[in-house]
Design a protein around this motif. Sequence first.
Motif, PDB file in Angstrom:
ATOM      1  N   ALA A  50      -3.434   4.623  19.865  1.00 13.84           N
ATOM      2  CA  ALA A  50      -4.414   5.485  20.530  1.00 13.84           C
ATOM      3  C   ALA A  50      -3.883   6.915  20.652  1.00 13.84           C
ATOM      4  CB  ALA A  50      -4.755   4.921  21.906  1.00 13.84           C
ATOM      5  N   CYS A  51      -2.607   7.060  20.985  1.00 12.66           N
ATOM      6  CA  CYS A  51      -2.020   8.401  21.093  1.00 12.66           C
ATOM      7  C   CYS A  51      -1.991   9.102  19.744  1.00 12.66           C
ATOM      8  CB  CYS A  51      -0.617   8.312  21.694  1.00 12.66           C
ATOM      9  SG  CYS A  51      -0.622   7.892  23.451  1.00 12.66           S
ATOM     10  N   TRP A  52      -1.682   8.365  18.685  1.00 14.15           N
ATOM     11  CA  TRP A  52      -1.696   8.960  17.343  1.00 14.15           C
ATOM     12  C   TRP A  52      -3.107   9.447  16.985  1.00 14.15           C
ATOM     13  CZ3 TRP A  52       1.539  10.727  13.787  1.00 14.15           C
ATOM     14  CH2 TRP A  52       2.877  10.390  13.878  1.00 14.15           C
ATOM     15  N   VAL A  53      -4.099   8.638  17.259  1.00 14.97           N
ATOM     16  CA  VAL A  53      -5.486   9.015  16.942  1.00 14.97           C
ATOM     17  C   VAL A  53      -5.890  10.263  17.722  1.00 14.97           C
ATOM     18  CG1 VAL A  53      -7.896   8.286  17.178  1.00 14.97           C
ATOM     19  CG2 VAL A  53      -6.199   6.709  16.238  1.00 14.97           C
ATOM     20  N   VAL A  54      -5.578  10.291  19.017  1.00 16.86           N
ATOM     21  CA  VAL A  54      -5.910  11.464  19.837  1.00 16.86           C
ATOM     22  C   VAL A  54      -5.174  12.700  19.313  1.00 16.86           C
ATOM     23  CG1 VAL A  54      -5.632  12.482  22.132  1.00 16.86           C
ATOM     24  CG2 VAL A  54      -6.517  10.157  21.890  1.00 16.86           C
ATOM     25  N   GLY A  55      -3.911  12.531  18.934  1.00 15.58           N
ATOM     26  CA  GLY A  55      -3.145  13.662  18.411  1.00 15.58           C
ATOM     27  C   GLY A  55      -3.710  14.200  17.107  1.00 15.58           C
ATOM     28  N   ILE A  56      -4.105  13.313  16.207  1.00 16.38           N
ATOM     29  CA  ILE A  56      -4.666  13.741  14.915  1.00 16.38           C
ATOM     30  C   ILE A  56      -6.013  14.430  15.126  1.00 16.38           C
ATOM     31  CG2 ILE A  56      -5.638  12.865  12.749  1.00 16.38           C
ATOM     32  CD1 ILE A  56      -3.357  10.767  12.774  1.00 16.38           C
ATOM     33  N   VAL A  57      -6.843  13.861  16.001  1.00 19.16           N
ATOM     34  CA  VAL A  57      -8.140  14.480  16.285  1.00 19.16           C
ATOM     35  C   VAL A  57      -7.935  15.862  16.907  1.00 19.16           C
ATOM     36  CG1 VAL A  57     -10.199  14.293  17.749  1.00 19.16           C
ATOM     37  CG2 VAL A  57      -9.415  12.313  16.440  1.00 19.16           C
ATOM     38  N   ALA A  58      -6.997  15.983  17.845  1.00 21.74           N
ATOM     39  CA  ALA A  58      -6.731  17.279  18.465  1.00 21.74           C
ATOM     40  C   ALA A  58      -6.209  18.276  17.434  1.00 21.74           C
ATOM     41  CB  ALA A  58      -5.722  17.117  19.605  1.00 21.74           C
ATOM     42  N   PHE A  59      -5.363  17.817  16.512  1.00 21.46           N
ATOM     43  CA  PHE A  59      -4.843  18.689  15.459  1.00 21.46           C
ATOM     44  C   PHE A  59      -5.984  19.235  14.601  1.00 21.46           C
ATOM     45  CE2 PHE A  59      -2.911  19.549  11.310  1.00 21.46           C
ATOM     46  CZ  PHE A  59      -1.811  20.307  11.682  1.00 21.46           C
ATOM     47  N   ILE A  60      -6.942  18.376  14.281  1.00 25.22           N
ATOM     48  CA  ILE A  60      -8.079  18.801  13.454  1.00 25.22           C
ATOM     49  C   ILE A  60      -9.018  19.705  14.248  1.00 25.22           C
ATOM     50  CG2 ILE A  60     -10.147  17.952  12.266  1.00 25.22           C
ATOM     51  CD1 ILE A  60      -8.445  15.468  11.484  1.00 25.22           C
TER      52      ILE A  60
END
Length: 116
Positions: A50-60
């Motif tokens: 979940a943290c990885w997904v949130v981080g990738i979405v925030a990066f985009i």
Amino acid sequence: MENKKLTDDELIMMFFEDNRVELPDDGFSKRVMAQLPSRMVKLSRLWTAACWVVGIVAFIVFKGWHQLGLLFQNAWGNLVGALSSMDLITVSPAIIWMSLMILVSLAFYELVRSEA
């Protein structure tokens, strides 16, 4: 028999030793303990994903590639500016020589240490 004065801790230990009662749990404790680690591992993996997904979405969403580009441009500009502002004429050649010798010695030490 010699009378010995017992401390409070010793009296408490003697009391619990004399009044110990084993409760049958029919393997309940073992079953609970067997379930805990696997559940915790699953929750940990789920939380990490979940943290990885949130981080990738925030990066985009926040255009992280643009921010990284600015970071590298600023770092390069600071390095070039610092190097261009140095006045090497006033630096003693002995200091430059000793600095180079220390850097070479450290590099050699790290090379030898990494092979050992």
